[in-house]
Scaffold this motif. Structure first.
Motif, short mmCIF file in Angstrom:
data_model
loop_
_atom_site.label_atom_id
_atom_site.label_comp_id
_atom_site.label_asym_id
_atom_site.label_seq_id
_atom_site.Cartn_x
_atom_site.Cartn_y
_atom_site.Cartn_z
N TYR A 92 109.80 14.92 26.50
CA TYR A 92 109.89 15.81 27.67
C TYR A 92 109.39 15.09 28.93
O TYR A 92 110.06 15.14 29.97
CB TYR A 92 109.06 17.07 27.41
N ARG A 93 108.25 14.43 28.84
CA ARG A 93 107.71 13.78 30.04
C ARG A 93 108.56 12.60 30.47
O ARG A 93 108.60 12.26 31.66
CB ARG A 93 106.26 13.33 29.79
N SER A 94 109.24 11.96 29.54
CA SER A 94 110.09 10.83 29.90
C SER A 94 111.43 11.29 30.47
O SER A 94 112.14 10.50 31.09
CB SER A 94 110.32 9.93 28.69
N GLU A 95 111.77 12.56 30.27
CA GLU A 95 113.04 13.08 30.79
C GLU A 95 113.06 13.04 32.31
O GLU A 95 114.09 12.79 32.93
CB GLU A 95 113.26 14.51 30.30
N ALA A 259 98.09 10.73 27.17
CA ALA A 259 98.77 11.10 25.93
C ALA A 259 100.24 11.38 26.15
O ALA A 259 101.04 11.31 25.21
CB ALA A 259 98.09 12.34 25.32
N ARG A 260 100.64 11.66 27.38
CA ARG A 260 102.05 11.93 27.66
C ARG A 260 102.93 10.72 27.42
O ARG A 260 104.14 10.84 27.27
CB ARG A 260 102.20 12.39 29.12
N HIS A 261 102.31 9.53 27.41
CA HIS A 261 103.08 8.30 27.23
C HIS A 261 103.12 7.85 25.77
O HIS A 261 103.75 6.83 25.47
CB HIS A 261 102.50 7.18 28.10
N GLY A 262 102.48 8.58 24.88
CA GLY A 262 102.47 8.19 23.47
C GLY A 262 101.43 7.11 23.21
O GLY A 262 100.42 7.00 23.92
N GLY A 263 101.68 6.31 22.19
CA GLY A 263 100.73 5.25 21.84
C GLY A 263 99.54 5.73 21.04
O GLY A 263 98.60 4.97 20.80
N TRP A 264 99.57 6.99 20.57
CA TRP A 264 98.43 7.53 19.84
C TRP A 264 98.68 7.59 18.33
O TRP A 264 97.81 8.06 17.59
CB TRP A 264 98.10 8.94 20.35
N HIS A 265 99.83 7.17 17.85
CA HIS A 265 100.10 7.22 16.41
C HIS A 265 99.05 6.41 15.65
O HIS A 265 98.73 5.28 16.01
CB HIS A 265 101.50 6.70 16.10
N GLY A 266 98.52 7.01 14.60
CA GLY A 266 97.45 6.38 13.83
C GLY A 266 96.07 6.65 14.39
O GLY A 266 95.07 6.28 13.77
N HIS A 267 96.00 7.27 15.58
CA HIS A 267 94.70 7.56 16.20
C HIS A 267 94.56 9.03 16.55
O HIS A 267 93.72 9.40 17.37
CB HIS A 267 94.53 6.72 17.48
N THR A 268 95.37 9.89 15.97
CA THR A 268 95.25 11.32 16.25
C THR A 268 94.07 11.91 15.46
O THR A 268 93.55 11.28 14.53
CB THR A 268 96.54 12.06 15.86
N ALA A 269 93.67 13.13 15.84
CA ALA A 269 92.52 13.75 15.17
C ALA A 269 92.75 13.86 13.67
O ALA A 269 91.84 13.57 12.87
CB ALA A 269 92.27 15.13 15.78
N GLY A 270 93.96 14.28 13.27
CA GLY A 270 94.23 14.41 11.85
C GLY A 270 94.12 13.10 11.12
O GLY A 270 93.51 13.02 10.03
N ALA A 271 94.69 12.04 11.69
CA ALA A 271 94.64 10.73 11.04
C ALA A 271 93.21 10.21 10.96
O ALA A 271 92.79 9.66 9.92
CB ALA A 271 95.53 9.75 11.81
N LEU A 272 92.44 10.37 12.04
CA LEU A 272 91.06 9.89 12.03
C LEU A 272 90.20 10.67 11.06
O LEU A 272 89.34 10.10 10.36
CB LEU A 272 90.48 9.97 13.44
#
Length: 660
Positions: A92-95, A259-272
């Motif tokens: 959405y933000r990249s649109e 966070a709108r730009h991504g780059g958080w995979h593997g570092h989200t609350a659930g993963a941590l």
């Protein structure tokens, strides 16, 4: 031990919009707030205000919801992970597609009137509730309907009543929070089409709450510091002591990104949490859930601290989990907890003159010495998990220069009412020759394209010349006939040297939004409208008004100029060497915004005054027409610029007639 009197404290952390996963930066802020809440509760009556309802109406949330409905249709979000919803938010933000206010209005209305939440955000809040539970954090009402105490218009009215608002919606502009009297820059809080930003929502929520508290603590991302300084100033006027607690973000691999730009995979609350739970449960030190909760606090508070210089590190988090397990074992081995008075004394040492307990000082102490002993269920961040008392609170310039475009000659021979391309081109070229005669022979003024290149050279592609000047006009309220009158008065008041320098700079003028009444104590204006609706600074090098331009914002009035009935304006001043005359001033309205109309009319009036076409006592009849074609009048001066429909052609935007 002397403990400060029990006070009423409001904790108001920045709210994370439920559109993307919780990242390390979010976890840091949430854990910081949780420890502050629990540690302060034994010493004061604490309210933890965290309303998602208040901020759902911001564009980043309702815009995301509209995007989902437009692109995903009847998607079932109930089984999506926070990462999958976050990926949709990044898309959405990249649109980068503008969303009209009318498109978003149904979503805002549903939030305001019924507490509606889009299924995607409802799913995200459910996931976050699980994270809060695993972390042992107090749930401040993540999924509750908590509307703000004030409506948007009521908030604006209250701000206006104390002189802290600049509302330019009447002329198609936005609404600003106006703290310029304190030397703080204007801040737009509502767009011209009625869209509130985060700061407007915070004011709606906090203004009716803070008078009931002794101390208000604002916890927020350091990137929002300028907004929170403004919020601090407004709330402090309402009575309480306001404390700001900025908290730095957590870089990932050395980079701090939204966070709108991504780059958080593997570092989200659930993963941590999954990784931390495995480490706390399977590591040599063990500890399980309690170690996970304490270890996360030791890492995000005591280890990372309030700054943002350290990148996230899994090895340091695992080390904090091991430290937490050892501390918990030691606390269990040492036996029963100390008495309540010892606990209060230990907490009180970390207040440092304010009512709230500093989580960082407390966390560092826990990491070094172990947690305070307690009879409560689970030690959290060195503080027992207690239920806080629930008593009803009672009070104890940017620089924004709009380039001067092609405009009237000084003065040209009266052209025919038929505004041919040749007439328009001659008018624009004569203006350049009049302003800079020494350059006329060296410039190509033979076509529209050549003229545009000359203009771009003057106002874009060259360095600032030593003698270049600009005027500044600050507009609070806009009444166009009055503004015409005062613009003429300003131009007439200029000394000969200032007139000459301004003309050589093509009467360049910067238009700013501001309240002159709030600025006169800090800036010396050369002309102020009699009703304080506008104020002018005389032409001068840009450095002379740099402070004013940094403090304010560009004047924005994006509405199309309305075709008003004809109105007469008398130029102020006592007539001098010639008798007063009457002229018509025609202004084009079709596809012309209010802001652009001011630019066009300002150039025309200023140069007409400098050339003697307008003088004290003259009567101008403002006439508004879609285009200046077929007028049947002789024109003494024109304002010419690029055609709104055909960029390769010219158009007359304003015209001053000969005597009528």
């Amino acid at each position: 031990m002397t403990v400060q009197p029990r006070k009423n404290v409001l904790l108001a952390p920045v709210t994370v919009t439920p559109t993307k996963p919780l990242t390390p930066s979010h976890l840091k802020g949430l854990l910081w707030t949780d420890v502050m809440y629990r540690a302060t509760a034994p010493l004061a009556a604490v309210t933890y205000r965290y309303s998602h309802t208040t901020y759902h109406v911001t564009e980043q949330t309702v815009g995301f919801w509209e995007y989902l409905d437009r692109t995903r249709g009847e998607t079932d979000y109930g089984q999506l992970s926070e990462e999958e919803i976050g990926d949709l938010y990044v898309a959405y933000r990249s649109e980068d597609r503008p969303q009209d206010a009318a498109v978003l209005r149904p979503y805002r209305d549903a939030v305001e009137h019924g507490g509606w939440v889009h299924p995607a955000s409802e799913r995200m809040l459910r996931l976050w509730t699980g994270h809060y539970e695993r972390l042992g954090m107090h749930d401040p009402g993540l999924r509750e309907h908590q509307p703000p105490g004030l409506g948007l218009e009521e908030t604006l009215e209250r701000l206006a009543a104390v002189g802290l608002l600049l509302d330019q919606r009447h002329c198609g502009g936005p609404v600003y929070l106006d703290l310029t009297r304190y030397g703080m820059p204007l801040r737009r809080i509502v767009t011209s089409d009625g869209r509130p930003n985060y700061l407007a929502c915070a004011l709606r929520e906090l203004m009716p709450l803070v008078p009931w508290y002794d101390e208000v603590v604002l916890l927020y991302d350091r990137e929002l510091d300028s907004d929170y300084q403004l919020l601090n100033r407004v709330l402090a006027r309402l009575g309480p002591t306001v404390r700001r607690v900025p908290i730095g973000r957590v870089p990932i691999d050395g980079r701090i990104t939204s966070a709108r730009h991504g780059g958080w995979h593997g570092h989200t609350a659930g993963a941590l949490l999954d990784a931390a739970a495995e480490a706390a449960g399977n590591g040599s030190d063990g500890g399980g859930t309690d170690a996970l909760r304490l270890g996360m606090r030791l890492y995000f508070i005591a280890t990372l601290g309030p700054g943002q210089s350290q990148s996230f590190r899994h090895d340091l988090l695992r080390n904090c989990l091991s430290v937490a397990a050892r501390l918990l074992r030691r606390a269990a081995d040492e036996g029963p907890a100390a008495g309540a008075s010892d606990l209060l004394g230990a907490l009180d040492r970390h207040r440092r003159g304010h009512t709230y307990v500093d989580p960082y000082r407390l966390g560092v102490l826990a990491a070094r010495q172990g947690t305070p002993r307690s009879r409560s269920r689970t030690p959290v961040g060195g503080v027992p998990v207690t239920s806080p008392a629930t008593s009803s609170p009672t009070r104890s310039a940017a620089r924004s220069a709009r380039p001067a475009a092609l405009a009237p000659p000084a003065p040209p021979p009266a052209p025919a009412a038929s505004l041919s391309s040749a007439v328009l081109l001659k008018s624009a070229a004569d203006r350049v020759r009049s302003a800079r005669p020494e350059l006329a022979d060296r410039l190509d003024l033979s076509s529209t394209q050549a003229l545009r290149a000359v203009r771009d050279g003057f106002h874009g592609g060259r360095g600032v010349e030593a003698d270049e000047v600009l005027a500044v006009v600050v507009i609070g309220r806009l009444d166009l006939p009055r503004w015409v009158k005062e613009t003429c008065a300003f131009a007439l008041s200029l000394a000969p040297a200032a007139r000459e320098a301004w003309r050589r700079s093509f009467t360049r003028t910067v238009y700013l939004a501001g309240n002159p009444a709030n600025l006169r104590g800090r800036f010396a204006f050369d002309h102020v409208a009699c009703d304080d609706s506008a104020a002018w600074a005389a032409p001068a090098p840009g450095s002379a008004t740099a402070g004013l331009r940094r403090l304010l914002k560009a004047f924005e009035a994006s509405h199309e100029l309305a075709a008003l009935p004809a109105v007469d304006v008398t130029v102020p001043g006592r007539p001098g060497g010639r008798r007063p005359v009457h002229r018509d001033l025609y202004v084009a309205t079709a596809k012309v915004t209010v802001t652009d109309a001011l630019v066009h009319v300002n150039h025309l009036l200023a140069e007409a005054v400098l050339d003697g076409l307008i003088g004290p006592g003259d009567r101008l009849t403002l006439r508004f027409v879609p285009r200046l074609t077929g007028l049947g009048a002789q024109l003494a001066m024109l304002r010419v610029d690029t055609d709104v429909h055909r960029p390769d052609e010219l158009q007359a935007y304003a015209g001053l007639t000969t005597e009528v």
